[in-house]
Motif scaffolding. Structure first.
Motif, PDB file in Angstrom:
ATOM      1  N   VAL B  54       0.599  -0.960   0.098  1.00  0.00           N
ATOM      2  CA  VAL B  54      -0.009  -0.035   0.052  1.00  0.00           C
ATOM      3  C   VAL B  54       0.850   1.269   0.120  1.00  0.00           C
ATOM      4  N   VAL B 149       2.841   3.714  12.696  1.00  0.00           N
ATOM      5  CA  VAL B 149       2.887   1.947  11.755  1.00  0.00           C
ATOM      6  C   VAL B 149       4.117   1.870  11.423  1.00  0.00           C
ATOM      7  N   PRO B 150       4.654   0.542  12.378  1.00  0.00           N
ATOM      8  CA  PRO B 150       5.814  -0.035  11.604  1.00  0.00           C
ATOM      9  C   PRO B 150       5.668  -0.511  10.260  1.00  0.00           C
ATOM     10  N   MET B 162       5.365   3.869   8.412  1.00  0.00           N
ATOM     11  CA  MET B 162       4.444   4.403   6.420  1.00  0.00           C
ATOM     12  C   MET B 162       4.318   5.816   7.276  1.00  0.00           C
TER      13      MET B 162
END
Lengths: 289, 289
Positions: B54, B149-150, B162
């Motif tokens: 993503v 967020v890793p 991210m």
């Protein structure tokens, strides 16, 4: 007529209800999570898997009402797992599980097979790195934790978080563990985090210190070892159950996985099957719901 | 001889150093982030993209030393972007950018093209949902934030997070915005989070309240609107720069993207090119470093 393989024998035993318990370590082949959803949510679910491939590695999607897969051409997905769960409007209807889902898998239901960590556990064992939960007497289920890491939402599936499994290793062997599991790309691949710092990053350090699992069974971190975390196939199940979608949803019973014919180490054959899926997807592709 | 397309004209103007600034809104075609790495890190980087599709949607990998792509067959990736950045051992050597990287792209360097959000911005505009940063006078760069967020680590690329871009919309139109951007699957696709609750989930709420961006320029959330967040192509750049890998790394200069020949709305053609990449990958596949 050739003798049946261990995988074929096991599926037949499931079909005739003579095997109704865990499939753990019973075949040298890839085992998989099963999820069966109303077809209107299929596009969203495929997108969820595509956007979160580490925790949700999609191996196969069936057409509506067709409970078969090239991963095991003789298998019937409605009968050939030891036990199943049935959910209605997100509520589990069958706490003890049921032996088949022939009446529940309607012509409108689509089945999904999702990779699990079995294959790489065998590889770790062969490398002299057996996971501690397999060494317990009796063997335990791997400890699993809900993290605070959000999934990338897809269609109706919003708000999910990554679930991870934990195995502990000496810090000096973490790179070896990463190398071994990396090649199982459709079965969660290399770890998502490691060490106590990694536990903090995932938001599971406090639960770890208290020995409090969300799924599976607690297993102590070994003396001089650190926790190592992998993406876990429970992730998409939890995302589906918590999404609020209505209707009948079916799944395997915990530990009672789908047993394929593809050898666990044979990532090349697995890739060729998944590529066939991509072709099917193109033909049948539509927007997410 | 047919007239050159806008994309071909723009690339020629870059090659001859007559266009040396942003490519924003200048072509109706897919634009892409460029990263060029020593070949020993190529397998890790491909895995990083595969595990985090993503924020890191990989569109093309070149063979070592071959600065071309089927996304624009006449393009030379060393000269046809307006400006480039050169990094040595993780340190930016060229704060003002350079006009080409002919001397730096060695026979051992591998180029990666990564999707960017241009295509879906045009689609949002056409749907009467122009992002606010494009309406500012003068237009601003989209606000971008490092989240908590890793990323899923891959090989040498560990510890990344991210990065997201932010555009604000009325809550009642978020589903429409999700639907529009969802179909740009190789260009970050649908949002990763929305609303102030989404900002909390990503760990960017405090920065949002203080109007403090990590990249790009701050743009106020509109009256009665909520923030909506997408995965961002700055993610893999930051992951590479912070990974501690040595040697010469090359990239596009911010805003000065690679301009392809594939129409932004033509996800089908893009998919066919990316599938060709998968075939190349199979032939040349090796373990991650």
């Amino acid at each position: 007529m050739p003798l049946p393989t261990p995988a074929e024998s096991l599926r037949l035993a499931c079909r005739t209800n003579t095997h109704t318990t865990s499939t753990s370590l019973l075949t040298p082949t890839i085992q998989a999570n099963l999820l069966v959803l109303p077809s209107r949510h299929a596009a969203s679910f495929r997108a969820l898997c595509a956007r979160n491939p580490v925790s949700c590695p999609l191996l196969w999607t069936t057409p509506p009402g067709a409970p078969t897969t090239p991963l095991a051409p003789t298998a019937d997905l409605r009968t050939d797992l030891p036990k199943y769960n049935i959910y209605l409007d997100g509520i589990l209807q069958t706490p003890e599980g049921v032996l088949d889902i022939k009446n529940e898998w309607s012509p409108d239901h689509v089945g999904f097979l999702i990779g699990c960590s079995f294959s790489f556990e065998t590889a770790l064992e062969r490398a002299g790195l057996p996971p501690r939960h397999t060494l317990c007497t009796p063997p335990r289920t791997v400890p699993m934790f809900r993290t605070t890491v959000p999934l990338c939402p897809a269609g109706v599936f919003t708000g999910g978080v990554m679930v991870v499994s934990m195995r502990s290793y000496p810090p000096g062997r973490v790179e070896e563990v990463r190398d071994i599991t990396r090649r199982f790309g459709r079965q969660h691949g290399e770890p998502v985090a490691w060490g106590w710092e990694g536990a903090e990053t995932l938001g599971v350090a406090e639960k770890m210190r208290e020995g409090r699992v969300d799924f599976g069974e607690w297993v102590e971190v070994g003396e001089g070892e650190v926790p190592v975390f992998w993406g876990c196939g429970v992730t998409p199940q939890v995302a589906v159950m918590e999404s609020g979608i209505g209707g009948v949803v079916l799944s395997h019973f915990p530990g009672c996985m789908f047993v394929s014919d593809v050898l666990a180490e044979d990532e090349a054959e697995l890739e060729s099957v998944v590529k066939a899926l991509d072709v099917v997807e193109e033909v049948g592709s539509g927007g997410a719901d």
